[in-house]
Structures are given as C-alpha cells and as structure tokens.
Design an enzyme around this catalytic site. Structure first.
Site, mmCIF file in Angstrom:
data_model
loop_
_atom_site.group_PDB
_atom_site.id
_atom_site.type_symbol
_atom_site.label_atom_id
_atom_site.label_comp_id
_atom_site.label_asym_id
_atom_site.label_seq_id
_atom_site.Cartn_x
_atom_site.Cartn_y
_atom_site.Cartn_z
ATOM 1 N N ARG A 1 0.643 -1.176 -0.324
ATOM 2 C CA ARG A 1 0.188 -0.386 0.110
ATOM 3 C C ARG A 1 0.650 1.032 -0.018
ATOM 4 O O ARG A 1 0.636 1.945 -1.095
ATOM 5 C CB ARG A 1 -1.227 0.116 0.987
ATOM 6 N N GLU B 1 2.321 40.035 -10.666
ATOM 7 C CA GLU B 1 1.668 39.861 -11.194
ATOM 8 C C GLU B 1 0.574 40.796 -11.521
ATOM 9 O O GLU B 1 0.443 42.205 -10.955
ATOM 10 C CB GLU B 1 0.336 38.972 -9.982
ATOM 11 N N LYS C 1 3.274 39.395 -5.682
ATOM 12 C CA LYS C 1 1.561 39.447 -6.441
ATOM 13 C C LYS C 1 0.579 40.313 -5.918
ATOM 14 O O LYS C 1 1.261 41.582 -5.420
ATOM 15 C CB LYS C 1 0.620 38.059 -6.101
ATOM 16 N N ASP D 1 -3.466 37.556 -15.191
ATOM 17 C CA ASP D 1 -4.221 36.618 -13.590
ATOM 18 C C ASP D 1 -5.156 36.381 -14.337
ATOM 19 O O ASP D 1 -5.771 38.270 -14.586
ATOM 20 C CB ASP D 1 -3.990 37.377 -12.430
ATOM 21 N N LYS E 1 0.438 25.067 -4.832
ATOM 22 C CA LYS E 1 -0.773 24.585 -4.214
ATOM 23 C C LYS E 1 -0.388 23.392 -4.667
ATOM 24 O O LYS E 1 -0.692 22.417 -5.328
ATOM 25 C CB LYS E 1 -1.856 24.657 -4.949
#
Length: 286
Positions: free
Chosen positions: A105, A202, A172, A223, A140
């Site tokens: 596993r 950004e 940002k 963005d 992320k």
C-alpha cells in the site's frame, strides 16, 4: 516528445517512504498478514495500470520494497514518463510473501498519486502542443510532497514554477497593495534581490501591465485574463519579459489561452486536484 525528467535523490524518497511505512504498520505491523500467511511463504506479484495514463513514482515502489525487506526483488518493466494503457505491466516483485504484502500500500499510494499528477499534466500539455506555451505547476501542493509532485509534473511533460518563497521573487496583488504600487514594488525587489534572482510581477489589467513594464520585470503573470486580453498583453510586452497566464485554467480553455501567444500557463489543478491513477498489485503465492 523527449521529457526532461530530473533525478530524485534516493535519500528524499527513502525518508518519505519510511514515514509512510511506519504510519501504516503502527505498533504491531501487518497483523492480518502475520495471522494468515506462513512466515516462510514466498510470492510473485505484478503491478499494472488499470487505466490509461502517464507513469511517475517507480522509485517509491523500489524504496518501499527495499526498506521493508532487502530480500524482495524488484524488476521495473516501465519507467517514469512512460505512457500507460490499461493492463500495462509496471513492475514485477518476488520474495517473502509477508514482506511484499506489508509494503504494497505504501508503494502504490505514492505511485498512484504521482502518476495521477503526471497524467493530468500530460492532458494539458497535449492541448497546447501546437503552440509555444509550456504548462507549469504552482505552489498549490500537498504539504511535505512538493518536490515529488513537481517531479511528477515533469514526468507528464510540464515544467516547474518556483519551488518555494526563497528561489524567486513573485510580486502579487497583496504585495503591490502594501508596497504602494506596482512600480515601487518592482523597484524595491530589484534593490533587495541578488543578481541571480528573477523578478516576476502579477497584473490583472492591461493598464497595470503597461505600468509594470516601465520597471522592466523579468516576467509578468497575467492573472485571470481572457484570450483577447492576453493577446493584447503579449503585444504590450513585445518579448521584453516572459509572459505567464494564470487563474482558472481548465482543459477546455487552455488551448485558446496558449494560442494567445503566452510563454507559460500555470495551473494548480494538476497538483492539488489531479485524480489518482488506478494501479494495482496482483499477487501469486509460490
């Protein structure tokens, strides 16, 4: 397509796999296997893909076997970055049956998770193959697994964005707000960063982009702009900086975004939401 897949340090893999094995075994080990399988039983096993996808994480299977019992023999039949079809054999294992069952596993969890990321990345890469755009990942990622998940992105044909807060400057919207404007933020970054550190900023409007370009950043993150705005942005930049499109990138829209002429398309989906690729281990007792 030739993939540029970096090496993962064996020490990094071993540390992660050891933690997974200890978590799985708990205080008493695999009590089911100990209760049902004789200690001297030997087995052969095969790991195969049950769905179409892209492979990543074979080193974790090797590590799980080796750390559990060096007597387990692992024969890899496929390599990271390979395209898989349903039924494609990835590896053969042989050795003590109890040991194979105890590490199954942990090895498959890493293999399925990383192959899922590689598979998701490859789908995005295929949609933009007719353009110059590269698919890149973001921060992320699953805490503790970033290096592995970014490795899987490379196995899927994508490229890596920064690994952390310390390897590049990415200004940002919140930085801009506190710094007092986009130009001031870029100028402060240039005064602070070393000569080897790239600076990206950004922007979310063409007006803000024009203002940012007056301060000569190395890259601009565009963005949540649609294809028409992106085309205008690429014209404004005119090759003076790398252009990166980001925000809400989906399989259905990524081709149109790439066709706008951007250099990079970043998406967090390929790491934080990619489904696990179904790979299974079938065992045969000798």
């Amino acid at each position: 397509m030739t993939l540029n897949i970096p090496d993962l340090a064996r020490l990094m893999i071993d540390d992660a796999v050891k933690a997974a094995l200890l978590e799985d075994w708990g205080r008493a080990g695999d009590i089911t296997t100990q209760a049902t399988i004789p200690g001297d039983a030997r087995a052969r096993a095969a790991i195969a893909s049950r769905k179409e996808g892209r492979l990543a994480g074979t080193g974790f299977v090797e590590s799980a076997c080796r750390l559990t019992d060096p007597a387990i023999r692992v024969e890899l039949l496929a390599h990271d970055g390979d395209v898989l079809q349903p039924g494609t054999a990835v590896a053969r294992l042989s050795g003590p049956a109890r040991s194979i069952l105890a590490c199954e596993r942990a090895g498959l969890n890493y293999l399925g998770h990383l192959s899922g990321i590689a598979t998701a990345t490859s789908l995005f890469v295929a949609r933009v193959a007719h353009t110059k755009a590269s698919i890149v990942c973001t921060r992320k990622t699953t805490p503790g697994l970033r290096a592995f998940e970014k490795y899987a992105v490379r196995c899927g044909g994508g490229a890596n964005h920064r690994f952390g807060l310390d390897d590049a400057v990415l200004i940002k919207d919140n930085h801009i707000a506190v710094a007092g404007g986009v130009v001031r933020a870029i100028e402060r970054a240039k005064a602070h960063a070393g000569h080897m550190v790239k600076i990206e900023v950004e922007v979310d409007t063409l007006e803000q982009l024009r203002e940012a370009m007056s301060a000569a950043p190395d890259a601009v993150l565009l963005d949540n702009m649609g294809p028409e705005s992106l085309r205008s942005a690429v014209d404004i930049v005119a090759g003076r900086a790398l252009t990166e499109a980001s925000g809400g990138i989906e399989l259905g829209t990524v081709a149109a975004i790439a066709e706008a002429g951007v250099d990079l398309i970043s998406t967090g989906w390929i790491t934080h939401s990619a489904p696990v690729l179904d790979l299974g281990l079938d065992i045969e007792i000798d």
